[in-house]
Write an enzyme that holds these catalytic residues in place. Sequence first.
Site, short mmCIF file in Angstrom:
data_model
loop_
_atom_site.label_atom_id
_atom_site.label_comp_id
_atom_site.label_asym_id
_atom_site.label_seq_id
_atom_site.Cartn_x
_atom_site.Cartn_y
_atom_site.Cartn_z
N GLU A 118 -4.80 -4.95 10.97
CA GLU A 118 -3.77 -3.94 11.15
C GLU A 118 -3.93 -3.27 12.52
OE1 GLU A 118 -4.31 -1.04 8.03
OE2 GLU A 118 -6.29 -0.54 8.80
N ASN A 150 0.86 -1.19 0.00
CA ASN A 150 0.00 0.00 0.00
C ASN A 150 0.89 1.24 0.00
OD1 ASN A 150 -1.89 2.02 0.41
ND2 ASN A 150 -2.33 1.46 2.53
N GLY A 173 3.33 1.98 10.62
CA GLY A 173 4.33 3.02 10.39
C GLY A 173 5.14 3.43 11.60
N GLU A 214 -6.52 4.45 8.34
CA GLU A 214 -6.31 5.88 8.12
C GLU A 214 -7.55 6.52 7.51
OE1 GLU A 214 -1.53 5.19 7.63
OE2 GLU A 214 -2.78 5.43 5.83
N SER A 263 3.85 -2.49 10.15
CA SER A 263 5.31 -2.47 10.24
C SER A 263 5.97 -3.81 9.86
CB SER A 263 5.77 -2.04 11.64
OG SER A 263 5.36 -0.71 11.90
N HIS A 310 -9.24 1.04 5.28
CA HIS A 310 -7.95 1.19 5.97
C HIS A 310 -8.13 2.10 7.18
CE1 HIS A 310 -3.79 2.36 6.74
NE2 HIS A 310 -3.43 1.27 6.07
N LYS A 315 0.01 4.29 -0.25
CA LYS A 315 -0.62 5.45 0.37
C LYS A 315 -0.41 6.69 -0.52
CE LYS A 315 -0.12 3.23 4.83
NZ LYS A 315 0.15 3.37 6.28
#
Length: 248
Positions: A163, A10, A169, A95, A208, A93, A12
């Site tokens: 996730e 991904n 991240g 985010e 990660s 996702h 992003k």
Amino acid sequence: MPNRKYIVGNWKMNGLQSELSDISGIAAIAAANPSVDAAICPPLTLIASASSQNPAFAVGAQDCHYNEKGAHTGCVSAAMIKEAGASLSILGHSERRADQHETDAEVKTKAEAVHAAGLGAIICVGETEEERDAGKAVDVVCGQLEGSFPAGADANWLTIAYEPVWAIGTGRVPEASDVEEMHAAIRSALGRLMGDGADAVRILYGGSMNGGNAAELLAVPNVDGGLVGGASLTAAKFGPIIEAAAAA
């Protein structure tokens, strides 16, 4: 029979035309490891170029709207991303759930729209650090899965990605035992939601994953692959993850 490993990158909001060579490099590594299914989800602006330059490699989108068309400024439909060359889409996702306030119900309808267009869907679920610390991680994740679960779900087109939000991240990775517990809970929830065929739905770990820890994570029961962020941006970093999956 264990599921084929599935490694999805991904990108992003990263990637310009000048960086398409990395997707070609990743596609070459994927071709050299045919026992693994691999894909890259670049920004929308790169889907057409990436897919046309690498026709045998799976290129996906990072989101789509649940309507076929209409007055939805800035949005794209499943038919649009398919026409651009996408064969799948990430949906829900964390985010987007946080920044765009996407609900489980929206993710569900997006997944159904993606399926109706003949595309694969990767539905993301995951808990925050606060929810984990409060002992609610499994309940939160399984609740998201139930609320986001599309009608007619089938392993041929549906993938689930777990996730842990606090690991995305950050470089932090849950203990293998925590990943095993959550993936087992998701597998059990899939059984309740769809019955036969639940074992064939692939569950990816996202948070990660990199070339250094991929082998350990991919060895965890019910971890059928990875949804990879920063480590997917270059062939040099993403290649070792694909190779770890081939060796798993």
